[in-house]
Design a protein around this motif. Structure first.
Motif, PDB file in Angstrom:
ATOM      1  N   ASN A 125       0.850  -1.184   0.000  1.00  0.00           N
ATOM      2  CA  ASN A 125       0.000   0.000   0.000  1.00  0.00           C
ATOM      3  C   ASN A 125       0.886   1.235   0.000  1.00  0.00           C
ATOM      4  OD1 ASN A 125       0.629   0.571   2.905  1.00  0.00           O
ATOM      5  ND2 ASN A 125      -0.522  -1.336   3.185  1.00  0.00           N
ATOM      6  N   MET A 126       0.259   2.402  -0.084  1.00  0.00           N
ATOM      7  CA  MET A 126       1.036   3.628  -0.231  1.00  0.00           C
ATOM      8  C   MET A 126       1.861   3.951   1.001  1.00  0.00           C
ATOM      9  SD  MET A 126      -1.454   6.206  -2.365  1.00  0.00           S
ATOM     10  CE  MET A 126      -0.206   7.484  -2.375  1.00  0.00           C
TER      11      MET A 126
ATOM     12  N   ASN B 214       5.771   4.490   0.727  1.00  0.00           N
ATOM     13  CA  ASN B 214       6.389   5.755   1.125  1.00  0.00           C
ATOM     14  C   ASN B 214       7.573   5.556   2.059  1.00  0.00           C
ATOM     15  OD1 ASN B 214       4.377   7.217  -0.306  1.00  0.00           O
ATOM     16  ND2 ASN B 214       4.477   8.835   1.233  1.00  0.00           N
TER      17      ASN B 214
ATOM     18  N   LEU C 282      -1.444   8.601   5.053  1.00  0.00           N
ATOM     19  CA  LEU C 282      -1.417   7.357   4.286  1.00  0.00           C
ATOM     20  C   LEU C 282      -1.339   6.102   5.140  1.00  0.00           C
ATOM     21  CD1 LEU C 282       1.108   8.443   1.487  1.00  0.00           C
ATOM     22  CD2 LEU C 282      -1.392   8.568   1.450  1.00  0.00           C
TER      23      LEU C 282
ATOM     24  N   TYR D 162       2.615   7.930  -9.256  1.00  0.00           N
ATOM     25  CA  TYR D 162       2.499   7.355  -7.920  1.00  0.00           C
ATOM     26  C   TYR D 162       1.356   7.980  -7.121  1.00  0.00           C
ATOM     27  CZ  TYR D 162       3.321   6.126  -3.116  1.00  0.00           C
ATOM     28  OH  TYR D 162       3.145   5.699  -1.836  1.00  0.00           O
ATOM     29  N   TYR D 163       1.435   9.282  -6.889  1.00  0.00           N
ATOM     30  CA  TYR D 163       0.435   9.929  -6.033  1.00  0.00           C
ATOM     31  C   TYR D 163      -0.896  10.133  -6.745  1.00  0.00           C
ATOM     32  CZ  TYR D 163       4.004  10.917  -2.527  1.00  0.00           C
ATOM     33  OH  TYR D 163       4.978  10.788  -1.576  1.00  0.00           O
TER      34      TYR D 163
ATOM     35  N   ASN E  81      -2.710   6.767  -7.844  1.00  0.00           N
ATOM     36  CA  ASN E  81      -3.144   5.979  -6.689  1.00  0.00           C
ATOM     37  C   ASN E  81      -4.272   6.637  -5.907  1.00  0.00           C
ATOM     38  OD1 ASN E  81      -1.213   4.167  -7.365  1.00  0.00           O
ATOM     39  ND2 ASN E  81      -0.047   4.299  -5.483  1.00  0.00           N
TER      40      ASN E  81
ATOM     41  N   VAL F 226      -4.838   4.042   0.055  1.00  0.00           N
ATOM     42  CA  VAL F 226      -4.515   4.296   1.462  1.00  0.00           C
ATOM     43  C   VAL F 226      -5.400   3.475   2.384  1.00  0.00           C
ATOM     44  CG1 VAL F 226      -3.703   6.575   0.906  1.00  0.00           C
ATOM     45  CG2 VAL F 226      -6.089   6.262   1.509  1.00  0.00           C
TER      46      VAL F 226
END
Length: 364
Positions: free
Chosen positions: A145-146, A150, A193, A348-349, A352, A364
């Motif tokens: 997951n994000m 991260n 997140l 990515y951001y 997602n 998230v």
């Protein structure tokens, strides 16, 4: 021990590991904060140094003459002048030496810089432990997951920076912007997140997870380092152009920018970093396509994540092609490189968070 008891014990163990991971990530953020202040101290102390104050004057000297030498000639001696040697050439326009670094030649500033690097190493080790314990808590790669992506991405980005330092590359000027963005990234991860430990969806149970996602994270970290170098290049190039045309930059700009490497050095650094990692990004896309074939029965379906991965690839390919064939060095190439990195960030951001697709399991 009954099966139910064993299951309960395993769940408790995994929960404890997840809690340890959280503590380690917060601890890493605390040490990164100390490193951030140490980097700030390095820059502040460097601004007062004599070397830092006179670095701008060096940019006006395009050549440095070596001292004369004395040789024997016909029973006597003769004095010969050594040829002048260019210090640093910048895209055929001007010859500018690299700046002295963030410490500006100040011994105390250099000390704080070394302390900052030591704290960065410590924070990196703690963050890596947090990523590892997160993996142990879910018994899989920590990239489901994000939040997990991260914390892994920021750790790898710092690892890339430390690897350059270990190779004796003079890039300590990257420390302050790197740690600043790492703190922001981790702050977003733990507040916005954060996702509790959980198992992957069936489609992700594959060894391709380790191959595809790990290379994607490494590529993103290296692209990030290249992007920071590109942004600093644009500022330094503007500063040098102003000096070359007789302008007088502001005191703050002079204090900061005169300590950075020459714009030509920053441009070359960014280009080499992006060029070196581009083949790995190509492999990342190919590995993702193979994984998609195993998981979903098709290699390419123009899913939003796939589409933006390809757009990112095209943008970086265009950047490298322009430099290799059209001779686009300098600002034009820098703009393309930043557009390419912006595509990676949106992949990515943006994808997602705001776009639904087959990759939405990484939300998230």
């Amino acid at each position: 021990m009954t099966h139910a008891a064993a299951t309960e014990l395993a769940a408790a163990t995994n929960e404890n590991l997840a809690n340890i991971s959280n503590v380690l990530i917060y601890s890493a953020m605390a040490v990164y904060t100390l490193a951030f202040f140490a980097y700030i101290a390095e820059w502040l102390l460097g601004s007062r140094s004599k070397v830092g104050r006179t670095a701008a004057a060096l940019t006006e000297k395009t050549q440095v003459a070596k001292p004369a030498v004395t040789v024997k000639k016909a029973g006597g001696t003769a004095v010969l002048e050594r040829p002048q040697v260019v210090v640093r050439a910048a895209a055929g326009e001007r010859d500018v030496p690299d700046g002295p670094g963030a410490h500006g030649g100040d011994e105390q500033g250099d000390l704080y810089g070394r302390i900052a690097v030591s704290l960065t190493v410590l924070a990196f080790a703690i963050a890596a432990g947090g990523v590892l314990t997160r993996a142990l808590s879910v018994q899989r790669a920590p990239w489901g997951n994000m939040y997990e992506f991260n914390i892994t991405f920021s750790t790898v980005a710092v690892g890339v920076y430390l690897a350059f330092l270990a190779l004796r590359k003079n890039i300590r000027w990257l420390g302050l912007p790197l740690i600043t963005t790492v703190l922001l990234d981790l702050g977003v991860a733990v507040t916005v997140l954060y996702t509790a430990s959980d198992q992957l969806v069936p489609a992700l149970h594959s060894y391709w997870l380790y191959i595809h996602v790990s290379t994607a994270i490494l590529c993103g970290a290296v692209f990030y380092v290249g992007a920071v170098g590109t942004i600093l290049y644009l500022f330094k190039d503007t500063y040098e152009n102003k000096l070359a045309t007789g302008g007088k930059p502001g005191r703050f700009a002079s204090s900061v920018l005169e300590r950075l490497p020459a714009s030509a050095s920053l441009d070359k650094f960014s280009y080499r970093v992006n060029a070196a990692v581009f083949p790995l990004w190509t492999f990342t896309i190919i590995a993702g396509a193979i994984w998609a074939g195993d998981a979903w029965g098709r290699y390419w379906g123009w899913d939003p994540k796939e589409t933006w991965s390809f757009i990112t690839w095209v943008a970086y390919a265009g950047y490298l092609h322009a430099r290799a064939t059209a001779g686009w060095k300098g600002r034009k190439a820098a703009y393309i490189a930043l557009i390419a990195f912006a595509c990676w960030l949106f992949n990515y951001y943006g994808v997602n968070l705001f776009v639904n697709g087959l990759h939405s399991y990484a939300g998230v």
